[in-house]
Design a protein around this motif. Structure first.
Motif, mmCIF file in Angstrom:
data_model
loop_
_atom_site.group_PDB
_atom_site.id
_atom_site.type_symbol
_atom_site.label_atom_id
_atom_site.label_comp_id
_atom_site.label_asym_id
_atom_site.label_seq_id
_atom_site.Cartn_x
_atom_site.Cartn_y
_atom_site.Cartn_z
ATOM 1 N N TYR A 6 0.658 -1.231 0.317
ATOM 2 C CA TYR A 6 0.185 -0.307 0.422
ATOM 3 C C TYR A 6 0.859 1.332 0.329
ATOM 4 O O TYR A 6 0.900 2.476 -0.844
ATOM 5 C CB TYR A 6 -0.856 -0.043 0.944
ATOM 6 N N VAL A 7 2.065 1.675 1.096
ATOM 7 C CA VAL A 7 2.815 2.827 0.824
ATOM 8 C C VAL A 7 3.663 3.101 0.032
ATOM 9 O O VAL A 7 3.685 3.607 -1.350
ATOM 10 C CB VAL A 7 4.363 2.540 2.298
ATOM 11 N N GLU A 8 4.028 1.713 -0.844
ATOM 12 C CA GLU A 8 4.578 1.612 -2.550
ATOM 13 C C GLU A 8 3.887 2.973 -3.452
ATOM 14 O O GLU A 8 4.143 3.244 -4.033
ATOM 15 C CB GLU A 8 4.906 0.746 -3.038
ATOM 16 N N TRP A 9 2.053 1.942 -2.887
ATOM 17 C CA TRP A 9 0.955 2.292 -4.386
ATOM 18 C C TRP A 9 1.058 4.001 -3.944
ATOM 19 O O TRP A 9 0.853 4.344 -4.289
ATOM 20 C CB TRP A 9 -0.099 1.607 -4.077
ATOM 21 N N LEU A 10 1.047 3.961 -2.983
ATOM 22 C CA LEU A 10 0.708 5.433 -2.273
ATOM 23 C C LEU A 10 1.945 6.538 -2.911
ATOM 24 O O LEU A 10 1.082 7.279 -3.253
ATOM 25 C CB LEU A 10 0.892 5.581 -1.030
ATOM 26 N N LEU A 101 -15.039 20.920 1.281
ATOM 27 C CA LEU A 101 -15.242 22.864 1.363
ATOM 28 C C LEU A 101 -15.829 23.665 1.610
ATOM 29 O O LEU A 101 -16.716 24.152 1.116
ATOM 30 C CB LEU A 101 -13.761 23.243 0.230
ATOM 31 N N ALA A 102 -15.889 25.221 1.796
ATOM 32 C CA ALA A 102 -16.719 26.412 1.853
ATOM 33 C C ALA A 102 -16.877 26.690 0.759
ATOM 34 O O ALA A 102 -18.287 26.984 0.733
ATOM 35 C CB ALA A 102 -15.817 27.631 2.651
ATOM 36 N N ASP A 103 -17.080 26.092 -0.739
ATOM 37 C CA ASP A 103 -17.645 26.433 -1.842
ATOM 38 C C ASP A 103 -18.273 25.423 -2.007
ATOM 39 O O ASP A 103 -18.717 25.674 -3.263
ATOM 40 C CB ASP A 103 -16.288 27.336 -2.745
ATOM 41 N N GLY A 104 -18.451 24.624 -1.275
ATOM 42 C CA GLY A 104 -19.767 22.961 -2.180
ATOM 43 C C GLY A 104 -18.624 22.320 -1.786
ATOM 44 O O GLY A 104 -19.559 20.984 -2.325
ATOM 45 N N ASP A 105 -17.539 22.457 -2.569
ATOM 46 C CA ASP A 105 -16.645 21.121 -3.653
ATOM 47 C C ASP A 105 -16.198 20.056 -2.222
ATOM 48 O O ASP A 105 -16.336 20.480 -1.391
ATOM 49 C CB ASP A 105 -15.234 21.628 -4.151
ATOM 50 N N GLU A 106 -15.944 19.162 -2.686
ATOM 51 C CA GLU A 106 -15.016 17.914 -1.434
ATOM 52 C C GLU A 106 -13.797 17.355 -2.859
ATOM 53 O O GLU A 106 -13.505 17.114 -3.681
ATOM 54 C CB GLU A 106 -16.132 17.139 -2.030
ATOM 55 N N VAL A 107 -13.343 16.991 -1.696
ATOM 56 C CA VAL A 107 -11.299 17.448 -2.167
ATOM 57 C C VAL A 107 -11.767 15.277 -1.939
ATOM 58 O O VAL A 107 -11.492 15.086 0.202
ATOM 59 C CB VAL A 107 -10.800 17.731 -1.722
ATOM 60 N N GLU A 108 -10.809 14.330 -1.886
ATOM 61 C CA GLU A 108 -10.907 13.054 -1.561
ATOM 62 C C GLU A 108 -9.342 12.969 -1.124
ATOM 63 O O GLU A 108 -8.735 13.085 -1.968
ATOM 64 C CB GLU A 108 -11.656 12.119 -2.249
ATOM 65 N N TYR A 109 -9.045 11.763 -0.393
ATOM 66 C CA TYR A 109 -8.003 11.997 0.112
ATOM 67 C C TYR A 109 -7.367 10.542 0.238
ATOM 68 O O TYR A 109 -8.563 9.852 0.396
ATOM 69 C CB TYR A 109 -7.353 12.725 0.964
ATOM 70 N N ASP A 110 -6.075 9.945 0.304
ATOM 71 C CA ASP A 110 -5.598 8.522 0.504
ATOM 72 C C ASP A 110 -4.797 8.355 1.765
ATOM 73 O O ASP A 110 -5.578 7.411 2.644
ATOM 74 C CB ASP A 110 -4.870 7.818 -0.016
ATOM 75 N N ARG A 111 -4.365 9.988 1.858
ATOM 76 C CA ARG A 111 -4.084 10.260 3.331
ATOM 77 C C ARG A 111 -3.944 11.818 3.254
ATOM 78 O O ARG A 111 -3.878 12.925 1.921
ATOM 79 C CB ARG A 111 -2.462 9.643 3.608
ATOM 80 N N VAL A 331 6.400 2.735 5.967
ATOM 81 C CA VAL A 331 6.319 1.653 6.607
ATOM 82 C C VAL A 331 6.028 1.779 7.657
ATOM 83 O O VAL A 331 7.152 2.828 8.349
ATOM 84 C CB VAL A 331 6.685 0.813 5.956
ATOM 85 N N SER A 332 5.449 1.310 9.084
ATOM 86 C CA SER A 332 5.614 0.986 10.142
ATOM 87 C C SER A 332 6.881 1.047 10.742
ATOM 88 O O SER A 332 7.406 1.899 12.005
ATOM 89 C CB SER A 332 5.040 -0.058 11.607
#
Length: 463
Positions: A6-10, A101-111, A331-332
């Motif tokens: 997962y970390v390598e993909w991220l 966000l205040a303008d109604g938008d949304e931002v997706e994240y993995d981290r 990684v951890s």
């Protein structure tokens, strides 16, 4: 996908969002790119400006020695980010991994990294806070407006609060020849961060530079004229001070309200996180996709009894952001803790004040070098028989030495002679910090308990 996979993909194609486009946010973004993050990076900030440096705002900008435009932070490298400036984050959906966000938008994240910092605490009465001539000082726009008003030559500036920022504003006023009154409810300036012994030195310094310093008083009311401009401040000792500029310097509020209802462990004291900067949820369980850095973070520190510390220090914002960014894409077994020893500096009335450690935890104080009377010294703070902090007035060359004592939990008082130790430094004295259990202002209502159904109300009358 395994943790390592997962970390390598991220690192290769993941989405990282940083809420807070200031010092911590920028340094985190640079660290991510330096350590090989090649995915998409989004920087969200409620101000319309790219990251700028705040310490000059209360010094060079107020004095007119630098323009606010020239406070932009230098870049260590290009960060190839999508900037969303001038729009505040208003909500967090942890399950869907989205920032609203205040303008109604949304931002997706993995981290996600949260570095939303603090804002200046305003004057509590809204109608008085909105009077023309009443200011706070936190942002670039605040500094521009306050400088413009000071350059106009006000009859008198009135500063509410004699902490570091209030004292620096008073210093800037006196350097420009402006009459200034400072009102402080404690017995002296800087009592909260440095204690009453050092506070007396700061009080003498202010008065010697012409500040009309009023300690042990509160401001009860700001008075405006018929045109809506501030004209006077009323004090708890029945005094009235005429002023046409009032600067409210009552500390800071952490920007966590936008996280209400998100299930993150966030509140007025900041966002709790572990030593690796991973945020806790409201149950105290650590998350692995949300990190925190800078003034808004509260993290445990082994050198200070594992207390959760919130540090509004420039250097802390940098190092914590670098640790958080490193851990986000590691990684951890490769993650590292945030172990920075707090350090702070201020310049006021021609004196450089620097500290290391956490002086406010000190029970006793020893003037190890120099003299309080001469205003040039190094003082060491002790807590439970160990060195916990140090502060220097125009004598910072010794601080690195005392930082080593803090890091090695050296005994207090230091069991060795020091250069230039005067008779006043032979024995420790009480550091004279205010008792946090004693109210310093009006009647207080305290709610305590474990849940809304288990509350106890205690009325504590004012002194």
């Amino acid at each position: 996908m395994t943790g390592d996979g997962y970390v390598e993909w991220l690192k290769r194609e993941g989405r990282i969002v940083i809420v807070g486009a200031s010092l911590a946010g920028l340094r985190a973004a640079e660290t991510l790119r330096e350590e090989g993050f090649a995915g998409s990076l989004t920087m969200i900030g409620d101000e319309p400006y790219e990251p700028y440096d705040r310490p000059p705002l209360s010094k060079q900008v107020l004095l007119g020695k630098a323009s606010a435009e020239h406070t932009a932070l230098p870049r260590r490298r290009a960060i190839d980010a999508r900037w969303r400036l001038g729009v505040a984050a208003t909500g967090l959906d942890m399950a869907a991994r989205r920032v609203r966000l205040a303008d109604g938008d949304e931002v997706e994240y993995d981290r996600l990294l949260i570095a939303t910092g603090v804002r200046a605490r305003p004057w509590p009465r809204k109608e008085e806070a909105e009077l023309d001539g009443v200011f706070v000082l936190r942002t670039r726009d605040d500094a521009v407006e306050l400088h413009r008003r000071l350059a106009g030559g006000p009859r008198r500036v009135f500063v509410i609060g004699a902490g570091f920022t209030g004292s620096e504003i008073a210093s800037a006023c006196r350097e420009q020849g402006l009459p200034v009154t400072v009102a402080e409810r404690a017995a002296a300036p800087l009592v909260g961060p440095l204690g009453g012994v050092i506070g007396e030195v700061a009080a003498r310094m202010q008065r010697e530079h012409g500040v009309d310093l009023r300690c042990g008083v509160m401001v009860t009311r700001l008075e405006g004229d018929s045109t809506g401009r501030v004209r006077a401040a009323h004090l708890s000792d029945d005094a009235k001070v005429e002023a046409d500029v009032v600067v409210v310097s009552l500390g800071a509020t952490r920007n966590t309200e936008w996280l209400a209802g998100s299930d993150l462990g966030a509140g007025p004291r900041g966002i709790a996180c572990d030593a690796g900067c991973r945020a806790f949820d409201f149950r105290g369980i650590v998350t692995d996709d949300i990190y925190v850095a800078g003034d808004v973070a509260r993290s445990p520190h082994p050198l200070f009894g594992y207390q959760f510390l919130s540090l509004e220090h420039w250097g802390n914002a940098v190092t914590q952001a670098e640790v958080a960014a490193h851990n986000m894409i590691s990684v951890s077994v490769d993650r590292r803790p945030h172990m920075w020893v707090p350090a702070f500096w201020s310049s006021q009335f021609g004196v450089n004040i620097k500290s290391v450690g956490v002086p406010s935890m000190g029970e006793e104080l020893l003037v190890a070098q120099g003299s309080l009377a001469e205003g040039r010294f190094t003082a060491v703070y002790g807590y439970q028989n160990r060195v916990i902090g140090a502060v220097a007035f125009d004598q910072s060359r010794w601080l690195q030495f005392y930082q080593h004592l803090i890091e090695t939990t050296a005994p207090f008082p230091p069991p060795f002679p020091t250069v230039d130790r005067r008779p006043e430094g032979r024995h420790p004295v009480p550091a004279d910090f205010p008792d946090p259990s004693v109210p310093t202002h009006g009647p207080t209502v305290t709610l305590s308990g474990y849940s809304p159904a288990d509350r106890r109300l205690t009325f504590t009358p004012g002194r």
